[in-house]
Scaffold this motif. Sequence first.
Motif, PDB file in Angstrom:
ATOM      1  N   MET A  30      -4.336 -21.174 -24.637  1.00 39.04           N
ATOM      2  CA  MET A  30      -3.606 -21.443 -23.415  1.00 39.04           C
ATOM      3  C   MET A  30      -4.539 -21.184 -22.225  1.00 39.04           C
ATOM      4  N   SER A  31      -4.549 -22.110 -21.319  1.00 41.12           N
ATOM      5  CA  SER A  31      -5.452 -21.999 -20.182  1.00 41.12           C
ATOM      6  C   SER A  31      -4.872 -21.074 -19.103  1.00 41.12           C
ATOM      7  N   LEU A  32      -5.714 -20.697 -18.195  1.00 37.62           N
ATOM      8  CA  LEU A  32      -5.305 -19.852 -17.074  1.00 37.62           C
ATOM      9  C   LEU A  32      -4.213 -20.541 -16.266  1.00 37.62           C
TER      10      LEU A  32
ATOM     11  N   ASP B 110      -1.971 -22.708 -17.290  1.00 36.05           N
ATOM     12  CA  ASP B 110      -0.715 -22.646 -18.043  1.00 36.05           C
ATOM     13  C   ASP B 110      -0.078 -21.271 -17.907  1.00 36.05           C
ATOM     14  N   ASN B 111      -0.894 -20.226 -17.971  1.00 37.33           N
ATOM     15  CA  ASN B 111      -0.392 -18.861 -17.803  1.00 37.33           C
ATOM     16  C   ASN B 111       0.224 -18.672 -16.418  1.00 37.33           C
TER      17      ASN B 111
END
Length: 79
Positions: free
Chosen positions: A1-3, A5-6
């Motif tokens: 999960m990418s930054l 998305d977080n």
Amino acid sequence: MSLMDNLKGKAEELKVKAEELAGKHNEKIDEMVDKTGTAVDRATKHKYSEKIEHGTTKAKSAVDHFAAKPKEDGPPASS
């Protein structure tokens, strides 16, 4: 999960929490908007009373629209 998305996930969590709090404390928020409007009206020596009243009405409406509605406990009553 990418930054990204977080961050999107956290932003959604915060939005839901803000909606819940606005719904829970809606009356208190309206009260504070009214007090603020009154203070600004006094500070401007009632020169912008209509605009301030319009603004406070819009602010309270926006909070009402944003606030999460309390969830009902069970199915709606039949007539």
